[in-house]
Design an enzyme around this catalytic site. Sequence first.
Site, PDB file in Angstrom:
ATOM      1  N   ARG A  19      40.935  32.617  65.234  1.00  0.00           N
ATOM      2  CA  ARG A  19      42.589  33.217  64.565  1.00  0.00           C
ATOM      3  C   ARG A  19      41.960  32.558  63.292  1.00  0.00           C
ATOM      4  NH1 ARG A  19      46.211  30.621  61.832  1.00  0.00           N
ATOM      5  NH2 ARG A  19      46.201  29.265  63.388  1.00  0.00           N
ATOM      6  N   ASP A  20      42.218  31.022  62.978  1.00  0.00           N
ATOM      7  CA  ASP A  20      42.580  30.479  61.316  1.00  0.00           C
ATOM      8  C   ASP A  20      41.253  30.695  60.485  1.00  0.00           C
ATOM      9  OD1 ASP A  20      43.789  29.658  59.328  1.00  0.00           O
ATOM     10  OD2 ASP A  20      44.260  27.619  60.725  1.00  0.00           O
ATOM     11  N   HIS A  28      47.287  19.847  63.435  1.00  0.00           N
ATOM     12  CA  HIS A  28      45.914  20.853  62.553  1.00  0.00           C
ATOM     13  C   HIS A  28      45.760  20.773  61.004  1.00  0.00           C
ATOM     14  CE1 HIS A  28      45.495  25.293  62.441  1.00  0.00           C
ATOM     15  NE2 HIS A  28      45.774  25.249  60.882  1.00  0.00           N
ATOM     16  N   HIS A  30      43.786  20.925  57.513  1.00  0.00           N
ATOM     17  CA  HIS A  30      43.040  21.512  56.394  1.00  0.00           C
ATOM     18  C   HIS A  30      42.039  20.345  55.566  1.00  0.00           C
ATOM     19  CE1 HIS A  30      43.911  25.747  57.018  1.00  0.00           C
ATOM     20  NE2 HIS A  30      44.561  25.413  57.763  1.00  0.00           N
ATOM     21  N   CYS A  32      38.507  28.255  50.809  1.00  0.00           N
ATOM     22  CA  CYS A  32      39.989  28.632  50.729  1.00  0.00           C
ATOM     23  C   CYS A  32      39.711  29.021  48.985  1.00  0.00           C
ATOM     24  CB  CYS A  32      40.595  27.015  50.177  1.00  0.00           C
ATOM     25  SG  CYS A  32      41.580  27.358  49.237  1.00  0.00           S
ATOM     26  N   ASN A  91      39.592  25.137  57.452  1.00  0.00           N
ATOM     27  CA  ASN A  91      40.679  24.117  58.802  1.00  0.00           C
ATOM     28  C   ASN A  91      38.610  23.110  58.391  1.00  0.00           C
ATOM     29  OD1 ASN A  91      41.065  27.391  60.246  1.00  0.00           O
ATOM     30  ND2 ASN A  91      42.591  25.558  60.480  1.00  0.00           N
TER      31      ASN A  91
HETATM   32 ZN    ZN Z   1      45.465  27.037  59.525  1.00  0.00          ZN
END
Ligand code: ZN
Length: 328
Positions: A17-18, A214, A216, A247, A256
């Site tokens: 997902r992310d 969560h 990063h 990023c 992540n």
């Molecule tokens: Zn995220």
Amino acid sequence: MNSSDKPVLLISEVGPRDGLQSLKSIMPTAAKKAWIEAEAAAGVREIEVGSFVPPKLLPQLADTAELVAHARNIAGLTVAALVPNLIGARNAIAAGAHKISLPLSVSETHSLKNLRRTHEQVLAEVRAIAELVAGLPADQRPHFEAGLATAFGCTLEGAVPEDQVVRLAASLIEAGCAEVGLSDTTGYANPAQIKRLIRLVRAEVGPERLTGVHLHNTRGLGLANALAALEEGITTLDSSLGGIGGCPFAPGASGNIVTEDLVFMLDSMGVSTGIDLKKLLAVREIVQAALPDEELYGFTPQAGLPLGYERGWGLGTATSSSHSSSLP
Ligand code: ZN
């Protein structure tokens, strides 16, 4: 730290997902299925397989319903999905997701840009979803969680007031979420901030209502932040295989925190995740083959495991005096 084989730390893999949502490449559905299966076989017990957003907005995740249905057949796996609103929640429940997460951005500027909604509008969606979930037969109710996005700072607003995070966490629980999570969406967090905010939010909503973070790795503090969260008693950490997602603002930095590096840290400390590190490292081949144009991150995969590595390998190796005398 617990060194028994019973997993004490839940790693929630969010790469499908992310990770995938921020890539230009679209991974074929068959490859996603193979990835999810292989990671579950390596011992990962929770995977966020996608997001129920309109395919027009995120074509990379257009196959989420199919992936949820597929992943539900894997024994012992908690199938999670992100939902931006009530419609998304309906679709996620119809597909059979075990867990649904709705992001609420603490920075209202980010909320307006990301979800096109004010805090009040997001909270109204949360109430509607909570009602929908409560109306289902008990055995069909997904675990409903909200993620406090940009909790540690925002690329649009800069610093985010901690009392605003605490206030919104309380509002989300009041609106019917079972749990809230803290998300360092922008990679701004540092370990002291992680500890402080976890304590503040838990003091407001109760420790059982905040069990996951969560993170990063945008500025290289991902694992330090994970360890800080662990020391505060957090039991669920989100991470992404190969740290995919990248990023755009920090070339060479992963998105992540990297699942492989996180599992190496925990495993070598003797904190059980239930994950077989060697099998996990092999899953990268599936992901890399399906994303030939994307870079996978991770120090452990690049350096390889230490010679003679086994679980808890680093435990007690520094107790011999001959080791300490050789320190610079
Ligand atoms: Zn995220």
